[in-house]
Design an enzyme around this catalytic site. Structure first.
Site, PDB file in Angstrom:
ATOM      1  N   GLY A 128       0.846  -1.210   0.000  1.00 45.51           N
ATOM      2  CA  GLY A 128       0.000   0.000   0.000  1.00 45.51           C
ATOM      3  C   GLY A 128       0.869   1.243   0.000  1.00 45.51           C
ATOM      4  O   GLY A 128       0.527   2.275   0.583  1.00 45.51           O
TER       5      GLY A 128
ATOM      6  N   GLY B 208      -0.099   5.056  -0.644  1.00 49.39           N
ATOM      7  CA  GLY B 208      -1.084   5.743   0.196  1.00 49.39           C
ATOM      8  C   GLY B 208      -0.462   6.872   0.995  1.00 49.39           C
ATOM      9  O   GLY B 208       0.721   7.201   0.835  1.00 49.39           O
TER      10      GLY B 208
ATOM     11  N   ILE C 243      -2.578  -6.644  -3.542  1.00 47.89           N
ATOM     12  CA  ILE C 243      -2.115  -7.457  -2.413  1.00 47.89           C
ATOM     13  C   ILE C 243      -2.754  -8.848  -2.507  1.00 47.89           C
ATOM     14  O   ILE C 243      -2.278  -9.812  -1.918  1.00 47.89           O
ATOM     15  CB  ILE C 243      -2.452  -6.762  -1.063  1.00 47.89           C
ATOM     16  CG1 ILE C 243      -1.785  -7.434   0.119  1.00 47.89           C
ATOM     17  CG2 ILE C 243      -3.963  -6.687  -0.826  1.00 47.89           C
ATOM     18  CD1 ILE C 243      -0.318  -7.289   0.174  1.00 47.89           C
TER      19      ILE C 243
ATOM     20  N   TYR D  19     -14.601  -2.900   9.162  1.00 42.19           N
ATOM     21  CA  TYR D  19     -13.167  -2.559   9.155  1.00 42.19           C
ATOM     22  C   TYR D  19     -12.547  -2.844  10.523  1.00 42.19           C
ATOM     23  O   TYR D  19     -11.456  -3.429  10.611  1.00 42.19           O
ATOM     24  CB  TYR D  19     -13.052  -1.083   8.783  1.00 42.19           C
ATOM     25  CG  TYR D  19     -11.700  -0.445   8.909  1.00 42.19           C
ATOM     26  CD1 TYR D  19     -10.647  -0.781   8.057  1.00 42.19           C
ATOM     27  CD2 TYR D  19     -11.482   0.567   9.847  1.00 42.19           C
ATOM     28  CE1 TYR D  19      -9.422  -0.139   8.153  1.00 42.19           C
ATOM     29  CE2 TYR D  19     -10.264   1.219   9.952  1.00 42.19           C
ATOM     30  CZ  TYR D  19      -9.234   0.852   9.106  1.00 42.19           C
ATOM     31  OH  TYR D  19      -8.026   1.494   9.204  1.00 42.19           O
TER      32      TYR D  19
ATOM     33  N   LYS E 254      -9.569  -5.523  11.343  1.00 45.59           N
ATOM     34  CA  LYS E 254      -8.305  -5.141  11.994  1.00 45.59           C
ATOM     35  C   LYS E 254      -8.094  -5.932  13.287  1.00 45.59           C
ATOM     36  O   LYS E 254      -6.982  -6.378  13.574  1.00 45.59           O
ATOM     37  CB  LYS E 254      -8.290  -3.638  12.280  1.00 45.59           C
ATOM     38  CG  LYS E 254      -8.146  -2.768  11.035  1.00 45.59           C
ATOM     39  CD  LYS E 254      -6.745  -2.860  10.450  1.00 45.59           C
ATOM     40  CE  LYS E 254      -6.536  -1.914   9.289  1.00 45.59           C
ATOM     41  NZ  LYS E 254      -5.213  -2.090   8.647  1.00 45.59           N
TER      42      LYS E 254
HETATM   43  C1  AKB Z   1     -10.600   5.594   9.168  1.00 42.78           C
HETATM   44  O1  AKB Z   1     -11.243   6.609   9.476  1.00 42.78           O
HETATM   45  O2  AKB Z   1     -11.105   4.581   8.675  1.00 42.78           O
HETATM   46  C2  AKB Z   1      -9.120   5.565   9.474  1.00 42.78           C
HETATM   47  C3  AKB Z   1      -8.859   4.920  10.788  1.00 42.78           C
HETATM   48  C4  AKB Z   1      -9.091   5.659  12.047  1.00 42.78           C
HETATM   49  O3  AKB Z   1      -8.467   3.789  10.835  1.00 42.78           O
HETATM   50  N1  AKB Z   1      -8.599   6.891   9.442  1.00 42.78           N
END
Ligand code: AKB
Length: 357
Positions: A10, A13, A54, A151, A155
């Site tokens: 990445g 970025g 990726i 997300y 993570k």
């Molecule tokens: C997002 O807003 O998704 C990112 C983060 C806080 O991981 N900036």
């Protein structure tokens, strides 16, 4: 493994823009991977750049096997707001992409496991409501690990697998990967703008003001989150990468530069750009994500274990880093000298009810 070779995924970025030159200055040969060609000034600093997804496992494996990087910064990710729109893509990039990279690295025999630096996020926290968020204040690493978005789930899962691999090897044996993660707050860079994140409103607001453009902020005025400047974030990555394993009391660390509400950011921006037009129109899906994230994080472990010491608090971030750099970048003059206006307040559009639009 070659401990002077750093792989950056990445790489094109926001973080890559500052990380690659910093790694070069630190004496690393940088091998970069991104979906698109890197800008010339970055490409020239890399010993190899590969344009590939990726998820192109064969290409990634070939790159890793040829260079045997002792240090990996796995920056490729789909951020929070975009992840909610395309959860399959988010899972593939954020989970499958990471898992495959773990596999490739652990299948390469080495006495010293590669250091794997993983940018995690405050998205791994899930506060149930605004009252709890306010009452909680700064969260510690082991609290509220119940993410409300895809997300954050992606993570958190990768943090857990990485921590497992730093302890052992599947089937038993010495650890396969020296995994280290930072849970980043919202990041603000003067050099680039983010896409697909929820904390994007802060950098977007200040860049728009510096360009003389109006901006509609997609969270409510009272939305408070932790932030950090990009140079401080890059320093944190390098500090954690260089830390002795024996100094690490955990594999996953909070960091922050400051915490601020959207109104506080707006008011600070207007001090420098009094002509800026900033409105607030909360977008429910993005607001819900921001409301579930903590208003601040406790970074005591990172300070103690590996010397986190960000240069920019809120005042320094805006007044000393962002505003001067953005004025140079966009060529905007200091409008305050004209003295033509009194102080302006950050505004909601007259016909909207804050937070419900
Ligand atoms: C997002 O807003 O998704 C990112 C983060 C806080 O991981 N900036």
């Amino acid at each position: 493994m070659n401990d002077r070779v750093a792989l950056v995924t990445g790489a094109g970025g926001e973080m890559g823009h500052l990380l690659i030159p910093a790694l070069r200055r630190d004496g690393y040969a940088v091998v970069a991977l991104d979906l698109v060609e890197l800008p010339d000034e970055l490409r020239q600093q890399c010993s190899e750049t590969l344009v590939a997804s990726i998820l192109d496992v064969d290409a990634v494996e070939d790159l890793v096997r040829r260079h045997r990087p002792g240090l990996v910064f796995h920056l490729a990710a789909v951020l929070s707001s975009k992840a909610e729109i395309d959860p399959n893509l988010a899972h593939n990039v954020n989970v499958t992409g990471t898992f495959e990279l773990f596999r490739i690295l652990r299948e390469m025999s080495s006495d010293v496991p590669p250091r794997f630096i993983f940018p995690s996020s405050i998205a791994v926290y899930g506060l149930p409501d605004a009252e709890t968020k306010k009452r909680q204040g700064a969260v510690e690493e082991n609290e509220w690990n119940v993410p409300s978005g895809i997300y954050g789930c992606n993570k958190l899962y990768c943090e857990l697998i990485g921590t497992y691999l730093a302890r052992t090897r599947p089937g038993g044996g010495a650890p396969a990967i020296d995994f280290r993660a930072i849970r980043f707050p919202g990041l603000i860079s003067a050099a680039t703008l983010p896409t697909g994140g929820t904390t994007d409103y802060a950098p977007m607001m200040i860049h728009a003001a510096a360009r003389g453009e109006s901006y509609s902020c997609f969270v409510r005025e009272d939305t408070r989150l932790p932030f950090m400047t990009m140079p401080d974030a890059i320093d944190a990555l390098r500090l954690l990468a260089g830390a002795c394993s024996s100094d690490l009391s955990t594999r996953v660390y909070n960091i922050r530069g400051f915490a601020a509400s959207a109104t506080e950011i707006c008011e600070r921006v207007l001090r420098h750009f009094p002509e800026a037009k900033i409105e607030f129109e909360s977008i429910p899906a993005r607001q819900a994500i921001a409301d579930s994230w903590p208003e601040d994080v406790n970074d005591a472990r990172a300070r103690r274990d590996w010397g986190l010491d960000p240069e920019h608090d809120f005042d320094a971030a805006v007044d000393e880093y962002l505003v001067p750099a953005l004025r140079r970048r966009y060529g905007t003059q200091d409008q305050r000298a004209a003295g033509s206006r009194g102080p302006r307040r950050c505004a909601s559009p007259p016909d909207s009810s804050p937070g419900l639009s």
